[in-house]
Enzyme design. Structure first.
Site, PDB file in Angstrom:
ATOM      1  N   ASP A 213       0.822  -1.204   0.000  1.00 53.49           N
ATOM      2  CA  ASP A 213       0.000   0.000   0.000  1.00 53.49           C
ATOM      3  C   ASP A 213       0.861   1.261   0.000  1.00 53.49           C
ATOM      4  O   ASP A 213       1.958   1.296   0.557  1.00 53.49           O
ATOM      5  CB  ASP A 213      -0.904  -0.007   1.242  1.00 53.49           C
ATOM      6  CG  ASP A 213      -1.861   1.162   1.261  1.00 53.49           C
ATOM      7  OD1 ASP A 213      -2.736   1.213   0.386  1.00 53.49           O
ATOM      8  OD2 ASP A 213      -1.724   2.028   2.151  1.00 53.49           O
TER       9      ASP A 213
ATOM     10  N   GLU B  81       0.851  -0.654  -5.136  1.00 48.27           N
ATOM     11  CA  GLU B  81      -0.188   0.348  -5.306  1.00 48.27           C
ATOM     12  C   GLU B  81       0.541   1.681  -5.408  1.00 48.27           C
ATOM     13  O   GLU B  81       0.819   2.341  -4.413  1.00 48.27           O
ATOM     14  CB  GLU B  81      -1.175   0.332  -4.128  1.00 48.27           C
ATOM     15  CG  GLU B  81      -2.406   1.204  -4.362  1.00 48.27           C
ATOM     16  CD  GLU B  81      -2.482   2.400  -3.432  1.00 48.27           C
ATOM     17  OE1 GLU B  81      -3.279   3.309  -3.718  1.00 48.27           O
ATOM     18  OE2 GLU B  81      -1.756   2.440  -2.435  1.00 48.27           O
TER      19      GLU B  81
END
Length: 875
Positions: free
Chosen positions: A544, A597
């Site tokens: 993330d 991401e």
């Protein structure tokens, strides 16, 4: 002190802890009040202990050749040590027989038989009890022959009692001195402490403040226990300060080098057998601490008697506690450089209490995996050349209230039925607020306890593997919350976060960014990535917020950041960390994929780390990257009314300009269905029929577009509402008694067929990263709102995808096709009545005609349904 506590509590009170995260999180206060003194977790002479420790797993890190200051040397250990040691679990569950009633200290193995001591032992063996004596008389008799020890210096005594001594093993335990062996123990609230061994019983002299000491006329260090007498009970325990360090020199060397790839085996709490005793080794990295003590339910959250030793310049503190086993709650009480104290959860804890409680738990896995076949074949094909269709799941809300094991009974069969190849689980690591995505992590090595134990989580992953489903997890190495019981200023100074407050503070989330330039911090994170893959058989990590790690100026105003050594805005430490993490994971864990991401145009996210790009950097080494640009542009396009879409046609075709610059995943993720963004079907314009038709056409286009695909739960059946943590997907929409149930079930049936066609058609995945695997038929039909293209497998086998984002039927729509294929037939049509469509199809084979079109010498004339996607294959 003589005050004694009430009977032993197994769980301390839980009080709210101050937090700066996304929701309140309560923490354990680390009780150390005088009214709750510690009691050794060992055999009580009045009754058995209430909670026997769990079995030990053993360790490969036991030090065997080097003794630190204050530890008994190997040559001085009693030859009878192993035989005399009893397993802690047995001692904790069975009352001990009376110890030999010797009146004075004597060497192990001394003759007996003619003295009163011999008579006492004989009486003990035959079961006869000697006459009752007062405590004072017994203590006086037991101390006979025990010389008074030289007192500790005022400095050592003060630091020891304040929890600020770096070497408690140098003061406590047993040490050779002139004329014998000096024994010293720290047992606050005890009335007396007696040394017990084979043929040995000697009561130590009180020194005040819970210290007891004495010199015994012994030449060799015996295997001994401490008999500790309190006001209302007497307990026996092995002396923690007689043991050598239970962490090896190699572990400390690798930690210092930042290359301990199995760090969880060296730090944290680990049950083991050590020098003939069963217990738990506690280790903690806290280089700025003046002292560290272990607190837990086994000592009434009072760590006075359990200070840890510092292992040289490593910054590691260690203590082996015999008799402490799996399931015990614990924390570390740290004395900061300014002398104040803080009680912290273990950064390396492999299990935690269920939030809002936040103590760490001694963990011991007994799980036996059954996924050997899956593990053996998962790396047979590179992920970018294999089918990958991901169902993203927020575990706590998918079926609210289910445990990991209950989820294992439902989730694998559901995902397999829909044809997804993988699930992506979130949140996995422990975090304070259960209603969040779990991106403010407080337990990096612990699966969240909300749904069960770590072994329960293993059971879920095993069940998915046995169903043929790969498991990805969200992993968050970008930042951590400011909770005062977790990582923030862990030992009194910035440790896990950067030392520069402006660089440490994350401007968007109120959290702290990791100091990727610090060797031990980088090791903590790299080993954490390996941990999930090796210990839990995770098949991939979706990392993330990579962009926030890569740029020093991320979300910062001009003047609010400091350039790197080259004057640039790249975070060179973060780049090096990500490269090391990816290289390590791919080397150690074949078949695992890492997914970034990353929302910017950083060059080389999925390029190999040793391939230097035009910017002068090697690749970051990820296997795949989320295509955030495609997600944003395509959702903007489909949200427009069809009459306006021709003005946004380029937003759909732009993705093919950069489609092969990275290895992409096309994500319709959790981020797109919350915070007012609406669910996927609710983003679509028109009435309910048109919304569903747009939804189906978009999914058909997405599955055919180059790149892997990901879909968040609830979107597979066109849920109209945004995700809510309180109840999860609206499963009631699939209840046959609901009038509109066929509408939602039809969309889910389409997703099932999309996945089945996808996995059976290599043209849709085999050359996702090869430009030769794609060719536009017509990318410029903006006036028609039509997108048509060819996909090719490695052997050249083609598939045609045509999407009509207009609400009108287009008859005899001509498409240029390869001239060597005589006919095509429809294999998928999102307007099929089974999916809730209007039923405009191409039931007959479409024969190629020698009519040049779209730059090709042959063409076909197809019927394009309204707001629909069709797939064609050679007949």
């Amino acid at each position: 002190m003589t005050a004694r506590p009430p009977s032993r509590r197994t769980t301390p009170d839980t009080a709210p802890a101050k937090t700066a995260t996304d929701a309140p999180a309560s923490g354990r206060s680390g009780r150390a009040a005088a009214s709750r003194p510690p009691a050794d977790k060992a055999t009580a002479r009045t009754k058995p202990a209430t909670t026997p420790p769990g079995p030990a797993t053993g360790s490969t890190e036991t030090a065997t050749t080097t003794a630190s200051t204050g530890a008994a040397t190997a040559s001085a250990t009693s030859a009878s040590e192993t035989d005399a040691a009893a397993p802690a679990a047995k001692r904790a569950s069975t009352p001990r027989p009376p110890a030999p009633r010797t009146a004075t200290a004597e060497p192990a193995g001394a003759a007996a038989g003619t003295s009163a001591r011999g008579s006492s032992r004989a009486a003990s063996r035959t079961g006869d009890k000697p006459a009752a004596r007062s405590r004072a008389a017994k203590a006086k008799e037991g101390s006979r022959g025990v010389r008074v020890a030289a007192p500790l210096s005022d400095e050592d005594r003060g630091r020891l009692l304040a929890g600020a001594h770096h070497d408690p093993h140098g003061l406590l335990g047993v040490h050779p001195v002139r004329g014998g062996l000096l024994f010293r123990a720290l047992r606050p609230y005890a009335k007396s402490v007696t040394v017990l061994g084979k043929g040995l019983r000697a009561t130590l002299h009180p020194e005040g403040d819970g210290l007891f000491a004495g010199v015994l006329p012994l030449r060799k260090i015996p295997d001994y226990e401490l008999l500790v007498e309190y006001d209302d009970t007497t307990v026996t325990a092995r002396d923690p300060y007689r043991f050598l360090p239970a962490v090896g020199e190699l572990d400390l060397h690798l930690l210092g080098e930042g290359r301990h790839e199995q760090l969880w085996q060296a730090l944290g709490a680990r049950t083991m057998d050590h020098q003939g005793a069963t217990g738990t080794r506690f280790t903690l990295w806290a280089p700025n601490a003046l002292g560290v003590r272990v607190v837990g339910n086994f000592n009434y959250w009072d760590g006075t008697a359990f200070p840890m030793r510092s292992l040289g310049s490593s910054g590691v503190w260690e203590l082996f506690l015999p008799g402490v086993g799996a399931g015990e709650l614990y924390k570390f009480e740290i004395t900061r450089p300014d002398g104040s104290r803080t009680v912290r959860a273990d950064p390396m804890a492999r299990r935690t209490e269920c939030p809002p409680a936040n103590a760490s738990v001694v963990e011991e896995s007994h799980y036996r995996w059954k996924d050997a076949d899956w593990m053996a074949r998962r790396g047979e094909r590179p992920v970018h050349e294999a089918p990958l269709s991901v169902y993203e799941v927020h575990l706590p809300s998918w079926r609210p209230g289910l445990t990991y094991r209950q989820l294992a009974m439902q989730l694998p069969s559901y995902v397999k039925d829909l044809g997804f190849t993988h699930v992506e689980l979130m949140p996995v690591s422990e975090h304070p607020f259960g209603g969040s995505w779990g991106y403010q992590v407080t337990g990096f090595y612990a699966p969240t306890a909300r749904m069960g134990t770590p072994d329960d989580f293993r059971f879920l992953i095993d069940a998915l593997h046995q169903a043929g489903i790969g498991v990805l997890m969200d992993w968050v190495p970008a930042h951590f919350p400011r909770d005062d019981w977790a990582l923030a200023e862990f030992d009194g100074r910035p440790l896990y976060e950067h030392g520069d407050p402006a660089r440490a503070a994350h401007p968007d989330w109120g959290t702290l960014e990791f100091d990727y330039g610090r060797t031990e911090v980088r090791n903590f994170l790299v080993a954490n990535a390996v941990y999930w893959c090796e210990e839990f058989h995770i098949d991939g990590l979706r990392v993330d917020a990579v962009a926030s790690m890569l740029y020093l100026d991320y979300s910062r105003e001009e003047g609010g950041w400091t350039p790197n050594v080259h004057g640039g805005r790249e975070n060179l430490d973060a780049v090096a960390f990500l490269q090391e993490m990816n290289a390590t994971v791919y080397r150690r864990c074949p078949g695992v994929v890492t997914i970034a991401e990353e929302s910017t145009a950083w060059d080389g996210v999925t390029r190999a780390t040793h391939h230097v790009g035009p910017g002068g950097f090697g690749g970051l080494g990820f296997g795949l990257k989320w295509n955030m640009g495609w997600m944003h542009d395509s959702l903007v396009y489909v949200s427009k009314e069809p009459v306006h879409r021709k003005y946004h046609h380029g937003e759909m075709t732009f993705s093919m300009i950069y489609a092969y610059s990275e290895n992409y995943v096309l994500p319709i993720s959790h981020d797109e269905v919350v915070h007012g963004k609406r669910s996927l079907v609710s983003k679509m314009p028109g009435d309910w029929w048109q919304q569903r038709a747009n939804h189906r056409a978009y999914l058909g286009y997405m599955w055919a577009h180059p790149g892997k695909q990901l879909l968040f739960m609830g979107q597979e059946f066109a849920q109209g509402a945004e995700w809510a943590e309180s109840h999860g997907p609206d499963w009631w929409l699939l209840d046959p008694s609901y009038e509109a149930e066929p509408d939602h079930r039809g969309v889910r049936d389409l997703v099932r067929d999309l996945n089945r066609r996808y996995t059976a058609t290599p043209a849709l995945w085999e050359r996702d990263t090869d430009p030769a695997g794609f060719s536009w038929i017509d990318g410029d039909a903006g006036e028609d709102n039509v997108f048509s293209f060819l996909r090719f497998a490695a052997d050249g086998a083609p598939l045609i995808s045509v999407t009509n984002f207009s609400p009108v039927v287009r008859h005899a729509y001509r498409l240029g096709v390869p001239d060597h294929i005589p006919a095509w037939h429809e294999v998928l049509n999102t307007d099929d009545p089974r999916y809730g469509g209007s039923g405009v199809t191409n039931p007959e084979a479409l024969k190629a005609e020698p009519t040049p079109w779209n730059g090709r010498s042959s063409s076909i004339a197809a019927v394009l349904p309204p707001l629909a996607t069709i797939w064609l294959r050679p007949a």
